[in-house]
Every structure is written in structure tokens, then in C-alpha cells.
Design a protein around this motif. Sequence first.
Motif, PDB file in Angstrom:
ATOM      1  N   ALA A  35       0.856  -1.177   0.000  1.00 47.23           N
ATOM      2  CA  ALA A  35       0.000   0.000   0.000  1.00 47.23           C
ATOM      3  C   ALA A  35       0.897   1.234   0.000  1.00 47.23           C
ATOM      4  O   ALA A  35       1.834   1.339   0.784  1.00 47.23           O
ATOM      5  CB  ALA A  35      -0.904  -0.004   1.226  1.00 47.23           C
ATOM      6  N   GLN A  77     -11.837  -0.167  -8.048  1.00 51.92           N
ATOM      7  CA  GLN A  77     -11.510  -0.391  -6.648  1.00 51.92           C
ATOM      8  C   GLN A  77      -9.989  -0.423  -6.439  1.00 51.92           C
ATOM      9  O   GLN A  77      -9.495  -0.022  -5.395  1.00 51.92           O
ATOM     10  CB  GLN A  77     -12.128  -1.708  -6.184  1.00 51.92           C
ATOM     11  CG  GLN A  77     -11.853  -2.034  -4.730  1.00 51.92           C
ATOM     12  CD  GLN A  77     -12.488  -3.358  -4.338  1.00 51.92           C
ATOM     13  OE1 GLN A  77     -13.131  -4.013  -5.146  1.00 51.92           O
ATOM     14  NE2 GLN A  77     -12.305  -3.742  -3.099  1.00 51.92           N
ATOM     15  N   TYR A  78      -9.237  -0.888  -7.415  1.00 53.71           N
ATOM     16  CA  TYR A  78      -7.796  -1.031  -7.264  1.00 53.71           C
ATOM     17  C   TYR A  78      -7.014  -0.001  -8.078  1.00 53.71           C
ATOM     18  O   TYR A  78      -5.823  -0.167  -8.284  1.00 53.71           O
ATOM     19  CB  TYR A  78      -7.364  -2.436  -7.684  1.00 53.71           C
ATOM     20  CG  TYR A  78      -8.109  -3.520  -6.962  1.00 53.71           C
ATOM     21  CD1 TYR A  78      -8.042  -3.634  -5.583  1.00 53.71           C
ATOM     22  CD2 TYR A  78      -8.910  -4.415  -7.650  1.00 53.71           C
ATOM     23  CE1 TYR A  78      -8.738  -4.613  -4.909  1.00 53.71           C
ATOM     24  CE2 TYR A  78      -9.598  -5.411  -6.988  1.00 53.71           C
ATOM     25  CZ  TYR A  78      -9.513  -5.495  -5.614  1.00 53.71           C
ATOM     26  OH  TYR A  78     -10.202  -6.467  -4.954  1.00 53.71           O
ATOM     27  N   VAL A 112      -4.374  -8.518  -1.905  1.00 55.48           N
ATOM     28  CA  VAL A 112      -5.233  -7.408  -1.469  1.00 55.48           C
ATOM     29  C   VAL A 112      -5.883  -7.742  -0.130  1.00 55.48           C
ATOM     30  O   VAL A 112      -5.972  -6.887   0.761  1.00 55.48           O
ATOM     31  CB  VAL A 112      -6.291  -7.080  -2.548  1.00 55.48           C
ATOM     32  CG1 VAL A 112      -7.345  -6.138  -2.007  1.00 55.48           C
ATOM     33  CG2 VAL A 112      -5.624  -6.479  -3.772  1.00 55.48           C
ATOM     34  N   LEU A 115      -3.338  -7.261   2.511  1.00 55.47           N
ATOM     35  CA  LEU A 115      -3.078  -5.843   2.757  1.00 55.47           C
ATOM     36  C   LEU A 115      -4.170  -5.195   3.600  1.00 55.47           C
ATOM     37  O   LEU A 115      -3.891  -4.340   4.440  1.00 55.47           O
ATOM     38  CB  LEU A 115      -2.966  -5.080   1.429  1.00 55.47           C
ATOM     39  CG  LEU A 115      -1.635  -5.127   0.731  1.00 55.47           C
ATOM     40  CD1 LEU A 115      -1.721  -4.409  -0.610  1.00 55.47           C
ATOM     41  CD2 LEU A 115      -0.544  -4.508   1.572  1.00 55.47           C
ATOM     42  N   THR A 116      -5.400  -5.577   3.346  1.00 57.07           N
ATOM     43  CA  THR A 116      -6.506  -4.936   4.061  1.00 57.07           C
ATOM     44  C   THR A 116      -6.771  -5.558   5.421  1.00 57.07           C
ATOM     45  O   THR A 116      -7.412  -4.934   6.257  1.00 57.07           O
ATOM     46  CB  THR A 116      -7.800  -4.999   3.228  1.00 57.07           C
ATOM     47  OG1 THR A 116      -8.103  -6.361   2.929  1.00 57.07           O
ATOM     48  CG2 THR A 116      -7.659  -4.202   1.947  1.00 57.07           C
ATOM     49  N   THR A 118      -5.917  -6.135   8.851  1.00 58.15           N
ATOM     50  CA  THR A 118      -5.012  -5.634   9.874  1.00 58.15           C
ATOM     51  C   THR A 118      -5.390  -6.275  11.195  1.00 58.15           C
ATOM     52  O   THR A 118      -6.547  -6.225  11.619  1.00 58.15           O
ATOM     53  CB  THR A 118      -5.115  -4.100  10.002  1.00 58.15           C
ATOM     54  OG1 THR A 118      -6.476  -3.754  10.231  1.00 58.15           O
ATOM     55  CG2 THR A 118      -4.620  -3.410   8.758  1.00 58.15           C
TER      56      THR A 118
END
Length: 131
Positions: A35, A77-78, A112, A115-116, A118
Motif C-alpha cells: 500500500a 476499486q484497485y 489485497v 493488505l486490508t 489488519t
Amino acid sequence: MLSSQHRMRASADFSTTVRSGVRSGRRNLVLYAAAVNPAQPTAFGFIVSKAVGNAVIRNRVKRRLRELAADSLRDKQYAQGLAVVVRALPAAASADFVALEHDYRKAFKTAVIKLTATPIAPARVAPEEKG
């Protein structure tokens, strides 16, 4: 086709993405994603070594990967805030487009999600004072 704003060219960008990003590997490729600033457009870089094959085969693999990356950008979205490096493995030389597409999509989706996701650490509560 990827426009110049969506291409990763600097060696430092490749290194940063590979070292600090999340990794998702498949049979034909390994995808690294990190990111970056959400205001910047998503940038893609490709690593296709001589182990993949001769120049004709390497270029074919790169063209296919660039098309898949451009398709990812069409999904709004990306379109912002990612740095993605795709490393082609030697098996990509003999893979058809459908197999390469399947591996790319699975790897991209997994990266993805990583990455999202957490981890939520429990809040530290100070011990109560006895008085």
C-alpha cells in the motif's frame, strides 16, 4: 495497455515493494503488493528473468501480464494506492493465457486481502490502583 503513470520503472520502487509488501505465490508467478499513498495511481512492475525462456517467450509472458494488470486497473476499486510487482516463474513460459490469468487473479486477490486485513490488538488496560 498500461499507461506510463501505472508503470513502475525505478529499481528502488521494485525493491521497496518486494521487501515491504505482502507476498502471494502461485505455480506460474509470485505477486508482491504494498500500500502506498492513496492519492497516487496504482503502479505495476514485472520481473521476467532469463530463466523463463528466450526473449520471445519472456516478451510474450510480459505482454500477458501487462494485459492482466490493465484489466485489474479497469476495476476502479484497485486504481489508486497500490504498488504491485509480478515475478514470472519458469513455469509461466509453458502456461497458456487462461492458466496465467487464473494464477494472477488468485494471487492479486490474496495479496489485497492480506493488505486490508489488519490484526486488531487488544487494548491495554492499566491495572486498577488499590487504595
